[in-house]
Design a protein around this motif. Structure first.
Motif, PDB file in Angstrom:
ATOM      1  N   ALA A 136       0.814  -1.217   0.000  1.00 50.56           N
ATOM      2  CA  ALA A 136       0.000   0.000   0.000  1.00 50.56           C
ATOM      3  C   ALA A 136       0.850   1.271   0.000  1.00 50.56           C
ATOM      4  CB  ALA A 136      -0.929  -0.001   1.223  1.00 50.56           C
ATOM      5  N   ALA A 137       2.143   1.154   0.365  1.00 54.08           N
ATOM      6  CA  ALA A 137       3.019   2.329   0.393  1.00 54.08           C
ATOM      7  C   ALA A 137       3.481   2.735  -1.006  1.00 54.08           C
ATOM      8  CB  ALA A 137       4.239   2.053   1.282  1.00 54.08           C
ATOM      9  N   THR A 138       3.343   1.824  -1.969  1.00 48.81           N
ATOM     10  CA  THR A 138       3.758   2.132  -3.349  1.00 48.81           C
ATOM     11  C   THR A 138       2.653   1.698  -4.307  1.00 48.81           C
ATOM     12  OG1 THR A 138       4.882   0.021  -3.700  1.00 48.81           O
ATOM     13  CG2 THR A 138       6.211   1.809  -2.812  1.00 48.81           C
ATOM     14  N   PRO A 139       1.499   2.367  -4.245  1.00 43.73           N
ATOM     15  CA  PRO A 139       0.344   1.892  -5.024  1.00 43.73           C
ATOM     16  C   PRO A 139       0.556   1.898  -6.530  1.00 43.73           C
ATOM     17  CG  PRO A 139      -0.067   4.057  -4.061  1.00 43.73           C
ATOM     18  CD  PRO A 139       1.211   3.563  -3.461  1.00 43.73           C
ATOM     19  N   PHE A 140       1.536   2.660  -7.022  1.00 44.48           N
ATOM     20  CA  PHE A 140       1.735   2.722  -8.472  1.00 44.48           C
ATOM     21  C   PHE A 140       2.912   1.857  -8.944  1.00 44.48           C
ATOM     22  CE2 PHE A 140      -0.124   6.782  -7.078  1.00 44.48           C
ATOM     23  CZ  PHE A 140      -1.382   6.608  -7.648  1.00 44.48           C
ATOM     24  N   THR A 141       3.508   1.135  -7.997  1.00 46.39           N
ATOM     25  CA  THR A 141       4.625   0.252  -8.346  1.00 46.39           C
ATOM     26  C   THR A 141       4.321  -1.131  -7.794  1.00 46.39           C
ATOM     27  OG1 THR A 141       6.109   2.152  -8.100  1.00 46.39           O
ATOM     28  CG2 THR A 141       7.131  -0.019  -8.266  1.00 46.39           C
ATOM     29  N   PRO A 142       3.732  -2.001  -8.616  1.00 47.97           N
ATOM     30  CA  PRO A 142       3.360  -3.331  -8.125  1.00 47.97           C
ATOM     31  C   PRO A 142       4.575  -4.112  -7.622  1.00 47.97           C
ATOM     32  CG  PRO A 142       2.490  -2.939 -10.336  1.00 47.97           C
ATOM     33  CD  PRO A 142       3.406  -1.801 -10.019  1.00 47.97           C
ATOM     34  N   PHE A 143       4.364  -4.886  -6.580  1.00 50.46           N
ATOM     35  CA  PHE A 143       5.422  -5.749  -6.066  1.00 50.46           C
ATOM     36  C   PHE A 143       5.601  -6.946  -7.004  1.00 50.46           C
ATOM     37  CE2 PHE A 143       5.677  -4.667  -1.251  1.00 50.46           C
ATOM     38  CZ  PHE A 143       5.890  -3.344  -1.570  1.00 50.46           C
ATOM     39  N   HIS A 144       6.755  -7.573  -6.889  1.00 49.50           N
ATOM     40  CA  HIS A 144       7.089  -8.712  -7.743  1.00 49.50           C
ATOM     41  C   HIS A 144       7.012 -10.007  -6.930  1.00 49.50           C
ATOM     42  CE1 HIS A 144       9.931  -5.847 -10.196  1.00 49.50           C
ATOM     43  NE2 HIS A 144       8.712  -5.371 -10.067  1.00 49.50           N
ATOM     44  N   VAL A 145       6.699 -11.092  -7.612  1.00 48.38           N
ATOM     45  CA  VAL A 145       6.910 -12.417  -7.036  1.00 48.38           C
ATOM     46  C   VAL A 145       8.249 -12.877  -7.572  1.00 48.38           C
ATOM     47  CG1 VAL A 145       6.141 -14.804  -6.963  1.00 48.38           C
ATOM     48  CG2 VAL A 145       4.467 -12.941  -6.798  1.00 48.38           C
ATOM     49  N   GLU A 146       9.212 -13.029  -6.670  1.00 44.56           N
ATOM     50  CA  GLU A 146      10.580 -13.348  -7.089  1.00 44.56           C
ATOM     51  C   GLU A 146      10.975 -14.739  -6.643  1.00 44.56           C
ATOM     52  OE1 GLU A 146      14.007 -12.868  -5.413  1.00 44.56           O
ATOM     53  OE2 GLU A 146      13.162 -13.357  -3.474  1.00 44.56           O
ATOM     54  N   HIS A 147      11.989 -15.267  -7.346  1.00 41.95           N
ATOM     55  CA  HIS A 147      12.550 -16.566  -6.973  1.00 41.95           C
ATOM     56  C   HIS A 147      13.648 -16.328  -5.943  1.00 41.95           C
ATOM     57  CE1 HIS A 147      10.543 -17.761 -10.679  1.00 41.95           C
ATOM     58  NE2 HIS A 147      10.646 -19.012 -10.260  1.00 41.95           N
ATOM     59  N   ILE A 148      13.529 -16.909  -4.759  1.00 39.51           N
ATOM     60  CA  ILE A 148      14.548 -16.746  -3.721  1.00 39.51           C
ATOM     61  C   ILE A 148      15.867 -17.313  -4.242  1.00 39.51           C
ATOM     62  CG2 ILE A 148      15.219 -17.421  -1.385  1.00 39.51           C
ATOM     63  CD1 ILE A 148      12.130 -17.505  -0.772  1.00 39.51           C
ATOM     64  N   ILE A 149      15.846 -18.528  -4.749  1.00 42.95           N
ATOM     65  CA  ILE A 149      16.986 -19.086  -5.476  1.00 42.95           C
ATOM     66  C   ILE A 149      16.675 -18.877  -6.948  1.00 42.95           C
ATOM     67  CG2 ILE A 149      18.358 -21.139  -5.999  1.00 42.95           C
ATOM     68  CD1 ILE A 149      17.567 -22.213  -3.220  1.00 42.95           C
ATOM     69  N   ALA A 150      17.419 -17.970  -7.579  1.00 39.87           N
ATOM     70  CA  ALA A 150      17.125 -17.571  -8.956  1.00 39.87           C
ATOM     71  C   ALA A 150      17.198 -18.766  -9.903  1.00 39.87           C
ATOM     72  CB  ALA A 150      18.109 -16.493  -9.403  1.00 39.87           C
ATOM     73  N   LYS A 151      16.416 -18.660 -10.981  1.00 40.11           N
ATOM     74  CA  LYS A 151      16.300 -19.774 -11.930  1.00 40.11           C
ATOM     75  C   LYS A 151      17.629 -20.175 -12.534  1.00 40.11           C
ATOM     76  CE  LYS A 151      11.538 -19.684 -13.450  1.00 40.11           C
ATOM     77  NZ  LYS A 151      10.644 -19.629 -14.622  1.00 40.11           N
ATOM     78  N   GLN A 152      18.570 -19.247 -12.610  1.00 39.61           N
ATOM     79  CA  GLN A 152      19.854 -19.620 -13.217  1.00 39.61           C
ATOM     80  C   GLN A 152      20.634 -20.589 -12.339  1.00 39.61           C
ATOM     81  OE1 GLN A 152      21.143 -15.380 -13.162  1.00 39.61           O
ATOM     82  NE2 GLN A 152      23.162 -16.263 -12.900  1.00 39.61           N
ATOM     83  N   HIS A 153      20.273 -20.665 -11.046  1.00 41.54           N
ATOM     84  CA  HIS A 153      20.921 -21.611 -10.147  1.00 41.54           C
ATOM     85  C   HIS A 153      20.139 -22.917 -10.045  1.00 41.54           C
ATOM     86  CE1 HIS A 153      23.540 -18.401  -8.796  1.00 41.54           C
ATOM     87  NE2 HIS A 153      22.489 -17.663  -8.494  1.00 41.54           N
ATOM     88  N   LEU A 154      18.815 -22.802 -10.046  1.00 38.18           N
ATOM     89  CA  LEU A 154      17.948 -23.965  -9.823  1.00 38.18           C
ATOM     90  C   LEU A 154      16.565 -23.637 -10.382  1.00 38.18           C
ATOM     91  CD1 LEU A 154      17.524 -26.710  -8.255  1.00 38.18           C
ATOM     92  CD2 LEU A 154      16.720 -25.301  -6.347  1.00 38.18           C
ATOM     93  N   ILE A 155      16.052 -24.520 -11.215  1.00 33.74           N
ATOM     94  CA  ILE A 155      14.695 -24.320 -11.716  1.00 33.74           C
ATOM     95  C   ILE A 155      13.749 -24.823 -10.642  1.00 33.74           C
ATOM     96  CG2 ILE A 155      13.022 -24.844 -13.534  1.00 33.74           C
ATOM     97  CD1 ILE A 155      15.394 -23.258 -14.579  1.00 33.74           C
ATOM     98  N   ASP A 156      13.208 -23.913  -9.878  1.00 33.40           N
ATOM     99  CA  ASP A 156      12.311 -24.280  -8.786  1.00 33.40           C
ATOM    100  C   ASP A 156      11.211 -23.233  -8.703  1.00 33.40           C
ATOM    101  OD1 ASP A 156      10.963 -24.945  -6.493  1.00 33.40           O
ATOM    102  OD2 ASP A 156      12.684 -24.740  -5.149  1.00 33.40           O
ATOM    103  N   ASP A 157      10.064 -23.560  -9.293  1.00 31.39           N
ATOM    104  CA  ASP A 157       8.922 -22.659  -9.269  1.00 31.39           C
ATOM    105  C   ASP A 157       7.970 -23.005  -8.134  1.00 31.39           C
ATOM    106  OD1 ASP A 157       9.774 -21.198 -11.507  1.00 31.39           O
ATOM    107  OD2 ASP A 157       8.801 -22.598 -12.893  1.00 31.39           O
ATOM    108  N   SER A 158       8.428 -23.837  -7.185  1.00 32.90           N
ATOM    109  CA  SER A 158       7.540 -24.195  -6.075  1.00 32.90           C
ATOM    110  C   SER A 158       7.291 -22.978  -5.204  1.00 32.90           C
ATOM    111  CB  SER A 158       8.160 -25.319  -5.243  1.00 32.90           C
ATOM    112  OG  SER A 158       9.253 -24.828  -4.501  1.00 32.90           O
ATOM    113  N   ILE A 159       6.176 -23.018  -4.516  1.00 31.86           N
ATOM    114  CA  ILE A 159       5.782 -21.865  -3.707  1.00 31.86           C
ATOM    115  C   ILE A 159       6.802 -21.567  -2.611  1.00 31.86           C
ATOM    116  CG2 ILE A 159       4.329 -23.167  -2.106  1.00 31.86           C
ATOM    117  CD1 ILE A 159       2.319 -20.739  -2.473  1.00 31.86           C
ATOM    118  N   ASP A 160       7.545 -22.583  -2.171  1.00 33.42           N
ATOM    119  CA  ASP A 160       8.565 -22.361  -1.144  1.00 33.42           C
ATOM    120  C   ASP A 160       9.750 -21.555  -1.658  1.00 33.42           C
ATOM    121  OD1 ASP A 160       7.109 -23.642   0.761  1.00 33.42           O
ATOM    122  OD2 ASP A 160       8.198 -25.537   0.607  1.00 33.42           O
ATOM    123  N   ASN A 161       9.896 -21.466  -2.970  1.00 31.18           N
ATOM    124  CA  ASN A 161      11.005 -20.694  -3.539  1.00 31.18           C
ATOM    125  C   ASN A 161      10.546 -19.334  -4.052  1.00 31.18           C
ATOM    126  OD1 ASN A 161      13.761 -20.348  -4.217  1.00 31.18           O
ATOM    127  ND2 ASN A 161      13.282 -20.811  -6.364  1.00 31.18           N
TER     128      ASN A 161
END
Ligand SMILES: [Zn+2]
Length: 133
Positions: A25-50
């Protein structure tokens, strides 16, 4: 990304960046991102835990990094993980400033530039409007 999955991630994060705790709500014009904690270049893991909700700045500065340097000890340490680590164990707020209290917290604050001027302004505006962290 499915709308339902994104909504689940937003709710799990309590609509805050999981790194700097800025509310969406503090940045209503800049949507937040869903990011990979371990980036895809290291591990392909699209599970919700990542997947984590992150503000655009934390996501941009984190990039694919998994580690950084603690500015106090100069040791290489793993970055804070919203899934494995507890925020309060690594950070605290002093007003609008995020303080890293552990090597991992300090390294993450520095790499993600959590206390850059614009980010402090956003947090100060949020606090001034009655918001909390
Ligand atoms: Zn953030």
């Amino acid at each position: 990304m499915e709308v339902a999955l994104r909504e689940h991630i937003r709710q799990r994060a309590r609509f805050r960046c999981e790194y700097c705790l800025l509310p969406e709500a503090a940045t209503p014009f800049t949507p937040f991102h869903v990011e990979h904690i371990i980036a895809k270049q290291h591990l392909i893991d699209d599970s919700i835990d990542n997947l984590a909700l992150a503000c655009d700045r934390c996501n941009a500065f984190k990039g694919p990094n998994l580690s950084s340097v603690d500015p106090v000890t100069l040791e290489i340490v793993n970055l804070f993980s919203p899934r494995r680590d507890v925020w309060d164990n690594h950070y605290l707020f002093q007003g609008s400033v995020v303080i890293g209290t552990t090597p991992k917290g300090r390294a993450t604050v520095q790499l993600l530039q959590m206390n850059a001027a614009r980010r402090l302004e956003l947090r100060e505006s949020w606090l001034a409007s009655g918001g909390q962290f």
